[in-house]
Design an enzyme around this catalytic site. Sequence first.
Site, PDB file in Angstrom:
ATOM      1  N   GLU A 104       4.990 -49.518 -43.168  1.00 23.14           N
ATOM      2  CA  GLU A 104       6.361 -50.009 -43.023  1.00 23.14           C
ATOM      3  C   GLU A 104       6.397 -51.486 -42.647  1.00 23.14           C
ATOM      4  O   GLU A 104       5.494 -51.985 -41.986  1.00 23.14           O
ATOM      5  CB  GLU A 104       7.046 -49.273 -41.876  1.00 23.14           C
ATOM      6  CG  GLU A 104       7.111 -47.795 -42.041  1.00 23.14           C
ATOM      7  CD  GLU A 104       7.637 -47.138 -40.779  1.00 23.14           C
ATOM      8  OE1 GLU A 104       7.854 -45.934 -40.824  1.00 23.14           O
ATOM      9  OE2 GLU A 104       7.819 -47.833 -39.761  1.00 23.14           O
ATOM     10  N   CYS A 117       8.686 -58.231 -39.685  1.00 25.96           N
ATOM     11  CA  CYS A 117       7.669 -57.552 -38.869  1.00 25.96           C
ATOM     12  C   CYS A 117       6.715 -56.819 -39.808  1.00 25.96           C
ATOM     13  O   CYS A 117       7.146 -55.993 -40.606  1.00 25.96           O
ATOM     14  CB  CYS A 117       8.379 -56.573 -37.929  1.00 25.96           C
ATOM     15  SG  CYS A 117       7.259 -55.481 -37.045  1.00 25.96           S
ATOM     16  N   CYS A 124      -2.794 -45.707 -36.493  1.00 32.93           N
ATOM     17  CA  CYS A 124      -3.353 -46.459 -35.362  1.00 32.93           C
ATOM     18  C   CYS A 124      -4.294 -45.538 -34.601  1.00 32.93           C
ATOM     19  O   CYS A 124      -4.015 -44.346 -34.455  1.00 32.93           O
ATOM     20  CB  CYS A 124      -2.217 -46.933 -34.445  1.00 32.93           C
ATOM     21  SG  CYS A 124      -2.771 -47.974 -33.081  1.00 32.93           S
ATOM     22  N   CYS A 128      -0.656 -44.110 -28.549  1.00 29.84           N
ATOM     23  CA  CYS A 128       0.293 -44.210 -27.433  1.00 29.84           C
ATOM     24  C   CYS A 128       1.308 -43.068 -27.546  1.00 29.84           C
ATOM     25  O   CYS A 128       1.762 -42.747 -28.652  1.00 29.84           O
ATOM     26  CB  CYS A 128       0.998 -45.559 -27.459  1.00 29.84           C
ATOM     27  SG  CYS A 128      -0.141 -46.949 -27.353  1.00 29.84           S
ATOM     28  N   CYS A 131       4.829 -43.512 -29.363  1.00 28.92           N
ATOM     29  CA  CYS A 131       4.859 -44.255 -30.628  1.00 28.92           C
ATOM     30  C   CYS A 131       4.663 -43.344 -31.831  1.00 28.92           C
ATOM     31  O   CYS A 131       3.704 -42.569 -31.883  1.00 28.92           O
ATOM     32  CB  CYS A 131       3.768 -45.332 -30.583  1.00 28.92           C
ATOM     33  SG  CYS A 131       3.583 -46.226 -32.135  1.00 28.92           S
ATOM     34  N   GLY A 171       0.096 -50.069 -36.403  1.00 28.61           N
ATOM     35  CA  GLY A 171      -1.299 -50.432 -36.185  1.00 28.61           C
ATOM     36  C   GLY A 171      -1.524 -51.428 -35.063  1.00 28.61           C
ATOM     37  O   GLY A 171      -0.592 -52.025 -34.531  1.00 28.61           O
ATOM     38  N   GLU A 172      -2.796 -51.587 -34.718  1.00 28.27           N
ATOM     39  CA  GLU A 172      -3.188 -52.524 -33.665  1.00 28.27           C
ATOM     40  C   GLU A 172      -3.860 -53.737 -34.333  1.00 28.27           C
ATOM     41  O   GLU A 172      -4.999 -53.636 -34.788  1.00 28.27           O
ATOM     42  CB  GLU A 172      -4.143 -51.822 -32.687  1.00 28.27           C
ATOM     43  CG  GLU A 172      -4.845 -52.730 -31.705  1.00 28.27           C
ATOM     44  CD  GLU A 172      -3.931 -53.717 -30.968  1.00 28.27           C
ATOM     45  OE1 GLU A 172      -2.870 -53.315 -30.463  1.00 28.27           O
ATOM     46  OE2 GLU A 172      -4.279 -54.913 -30.927  1.00 28.27           O
ATOM     47  N   SER A 203       1.107 -59.053 -31.789  1.00 32.31           N
ATOM     48  CA  SER A 203       1.298 -58.186 -30.618  1.00 32.31           C
ATOM     49  C   SER A 203       0.122 -57.227 -30.460  1.00 32.31           C
ATOM     50  O   SER A 203      -0.260 -56.539 -31.407  1.00 32.31           O
ATOM     51  CB  SER A 203       2.591 -57.377 -30.797  1.00 32.31           C
ATOM     52  OG  SER A 203       2.709 -56.409 -29.785  1.00 32.31           O
ATOM     53  N   SER A 226       1.682 -55.746 -25.128  1.00 30.02           N
ATOM     54  CA  SER A 226       2.525 -54.597 -24.777  1.00 30.02           C
ATOM     55  C   SER A 226       2.049 -54.059 -23.437  1.00 30.02           C
ATOM     56  O   SER A 226       1.072 -53.323 -23.368  1.00 30.02           O
ATOM     57  CB  SER A 226       2.422 -53.508 -25.852  1.00 30.02           C
ATOM     58  OG  SER A 226       2.924 -54.000 -27.070  1.00 30.02           O
ATOM     59  N   LEU A 227       2.746 -54.443 -22.375  1.00 34.66           N
ATOM     60  CA  LEU A 227       2.337 -54.036 -21.029  1.00 34.66           C
ATOM     61  C   LEU A 227       2.887 -52.636 -20.730  1.00 34.66           C
ATOM     62  O   LEU A 227       2.152 -51.715 -20.401  1.00 34.66           O
ATOM     63  CB  LEU A 227       2.833 -55.067 -20.014  1.00 34.66           C
ATOM     64  CG  LEU A 227       2.389 -54.874 -18.577  1.00 34.66           C
ATOM     65  CD1 LEU A 227       0.876 -54.906 -18.449  1.00 34.66           C
ATOM     66  CD2 LEU A 227       3.026 -55.941 -17.673  1.00 34.66           C
ATOM     67  N   ASN A 302      13.147 -46.262 -28.268  1.00 33.85           N
ATOM     68  CA  ASN A 302      13.875 -45.778 -29.437  1.00 33.85           C
ATOM     69  C   ASN A 302      13.393 -44.341 -29.668  1.00 33.85           C
ATOM     70  O   ASN A 302      12.211 -44.143 -29.941  1.00 33.85           O
ATOM     71  CB  ASN A 302      13.479 -46.678 -30.618  1.00 33.85           C
ATOM     72  CG  ASN A 302      14.520 -46.720 -31.680  1.00 33.85           C
ATOM     73  OD1 ASN A 302      15.301 -45.786 -31.842  1.00 33.85           O
ATOM     74  ND2 ASN A 302      14.538 -47.803 -32.419  1.00 33.85           N
ATOM     75  N   CYS A 344       8.618 -48.539 -34.755  1.00 37.50           N
ATOM     76  CA  CYS A 344       7.375 -48.507 -35.485  1.00 37.50           C
ATOM     77  C   CYS A 344       6.959 -47.085 -35.900  1.00 37.50           C
ATOM     78  O   CYS A 344       6.840 -46.197 -35.080  1.00 37.50           O
ATOM     79  CB  CYS A 344       6.395 -49.160 -34.517  1.00 37.50           C
ATOM     80  SG  CYS A 344       4.718 -48.854 -34.508  1.00 37.50           S
TER      81      CYS A 344
HETATM   82  N1  SAH Z   1      -0.171 -52.087 -31.633  1.00 37.97           N
HETATM   83  C1  SAH Z   1       0.512 -53.244 -31.223  1.00 37.97           C
HETATM   84  C2  SAH Z   1       1.568 -53.716 -32.210  1.00 37.97           C
HETATM   85  C3  SAH Z   1       2.373 -52.652 -32.872  1.00 37.97           C
HETATM   86  S1  SAH Z   1       3.383 -51.633 -31.830  1.00 37.97           S
HETATM   87  C4  SAH Z   1       1.132 -53.051 -29.850  1.00 37.97           C
HETATM   88  O1  SAH Z   1       1.138 -51.941 -29.356  1.00 37.97           O
HETATM   89  O2  SAH Z   1       1.570 -54.048 -29.295  1.00 37.97           O
HETATM   90  C5  SAH Z   1       4.692 -52.773 -31.602  1.00 37.97           C
HETATM   91  C6  SAH Z   1       5.641 -52.498 -30.493  1.00 37.97           C
HETATM   92  O3  SAH Z   1       6.452 -51.350 -30.798  1.00 37.97           O
HETATM   93  C7  SAH Z   1       4.959 -52.229 -29.156  1.00 37.97           C
HETATM   94  O4  SAH Z   1       5.418 -53.154 -28.184  1.00 37.97           O
HETATM   95  C8  SAH Z   1       5.408 -50.836 -28.819  1.00 37.97           C
HETATM   96  O5  SAH Z   1       5.541 -50.694 -27.441  1.00 37.97           O
HETATM   97  C9  SAH Z   1       6.728 -50.697 -29.591  1.00 37.97           C
HETATM   98  N2  SAH Z   1       7.119 -49.302 -29.824  1.00 37.97           N
HETATM   99  C10 SAH Z   1       6.367 -48.273 -30.209  1.00 37.97           C
HETATM  100  N3  SAH Z   1       7.075 -47.126 -30.241  1.00 37.97           N
HETATM  101  C11 SAH Z   1       8.334 -47.443 -29.873  1.00 37.97           C
HETATM  102  C12 SAH Z   1       9.540 -46.688 -29.679  1.00 37.97           C
HETATM  103  N4  SAH Z   1       9.588 -45.388 -29.899  1.00 37.97           N
HETATM  104  N5  SAH Z   1      10.648 -47.351 -29.272  1.00 37.97           N
HETATM  105  C13 SAH Z   1      10.618 -48.697 -29.060  1.00 37.97           C
HETATM  106  N6  SAH Z   1       9.511 -49.448 -29.224  1.00 37.97           N
HETATM  107  C14 SAH Z   1       8.373 -48.842 -29.616  1.00 37.97           C
HETATM  108 FE1  SF4 Z   2      -0.796 -48.217 -31.861  1.00 43.28          FE
HETATM  109 FE2  SF4 Z   2       0.911 -50.099 -30.904  1.00 43.28          FE
HETATM  110 FE3  SF4 Z   2       1.788 -47.625 -31.559  1.00 43.28          FE
HETATM  111 FE4  SF4 Z   2       0.225 -47.909 -29.427  1.00 43.28          FE
HETATM  112  S1  SF4 Z   2       2.276 -48.800 -29.724  1.00 43.28           S
HETATM  113  S2  SF4 Z   2       0.000 -46.318 -31.009  1.00 43.28           S
HETATM  114  S3  SF4 Z   2      -1.121 -49.525 -30.101  1.00 43.28           S
HETATM  115  S4  SF4 Z   2       0.936 -49.138 -32.942  1.00 43.28           S
END
Ligand code: SAH
Ligand code: SF4
Length: 353
Positions: A104, A117, A124, A128, A131, A171-172, A203, A226-227, A302, A344
């Site tokens: 996407e 984006c 990935c 997480c 996600c 992805g990361e 990111s 992403s903290l 989200n 994402c």
């Molecule tokens: N892997 C990298 C970049 C892709 S994820 C990372 O984790 O930073 C990009 C962003 O989408 C991250 O900041 C993550 O916290 C956010 N994200 C993932 N799932 C989400 C959700 N359900 N609602 C809002 N943001 C989300």
């Molecule tokens: Fe991968 Fe980023 Fe989603 Fe975590 S938030 S699973 S690192 S894409």
Amino acid sequence: MDSYFFVNYPTMIKMNITGMTLEEMEQLMESIGQPKYRASQLFTWLYKKRVDSIDEITVFSKSLRQQITELVEIKQVEIADRQISKDNETIKFLFRLKDGHFIESVYMVDGKRRTVCLSSQVGCTLGCSFCATGAMGFQRNLTVGEIIDQLLTILKTLKVEVTNLVIMGMGEPFLNYEAVIRACDIISHCDGISIGKRKITISTAGIVPKIKQFADDGQGFKLAISLNAVDDQMRSQLMPINKKYPINELLNAAKYYASKSRHLITFEYLMIGGINDSIKDAIKLKKLLKGLRCKLNIIPYNATDGQFKIPSEEKIDAFIRELLESKIVISVRRSKGADIDAACGQLYHNYIK
Ligand code: SAH
Ligand code: SF4
């Protein structure tokens, strides 16, 4: 990473030209007895004029066009689905790759700012818990060409130019470091798509050695981390990578980056109702970020599968109020595109279903 065959290339396999650097195009031209400047022309026509076929490159003779067409392929991704938000300001693309996988990308308008984006991997490995991409598991890294062609296809389809780019899709990016950096280098090249390095943000979920490498390499791109949580127990629950690189190591890497780069780091804080949205969390966050030149981007969760709750507006406001005195620049990503699965990995899930 993409691999190219310049000598004795098999007749059946075409090279992916989208994703080639200028130097690689020079090698390609050299291998067919053409002068270097032909590579500069090819680079410009591919990335700046954005042709769909080599045949459109009218500065090449017909025979040269034919010769190159036999060797290379331009398209790396094709549009499988598209969703437009009600306010018309967010468009989400689902792309099909040549091997049948899906990824996407999102196009967002915010005033004068137009941002794309991009995804860096199919799925990935980091899993997480909040996600949708994490829930897919991991298929493979994207090639340089696939990363760039997401952007090119959006620019061609919407007939727009964009001001900003974020590598924040599926992805990361730091686990596909070389391809991502190479793609960003090509995207920022002034004879091509020409998005300035300062307008490109990568990111990461916190791959500490790669943050250090990114700092050492002196990349001009911006960094976002992403903290998402302020203590190791909670962060490890949300983001298993925290067990390998806990918060103090992550912040040390961030400080190292800050000491080497002119750019401010952005910390992203995905806020989940009842999980990390309390005043206590805000106070702890203030302490953690004290002395670090940075910005904070609060991203309200989200909903993907009902496991977690969206934070209330009151909680978000109170959290921000607590942080205001810290002089950290704070922004909140208001639920742009929430009506179109814009988090994402979400469009992918609903399409597959
Ligand atoms: N892997 C990298 C970049 C892709 S994820 C990372 O984790 O930073 C990009 C962003 O989408 C991250 O900041 C993550 O916290 C956010 N994200 C993932 N799932 C989400 C959700 N359900 N609602 C809002 N943001 C989300
Ligand atoms: Fe991968 Fe980023 Fe989603 Fe975590 S938030 S699973 S690192 S894409």
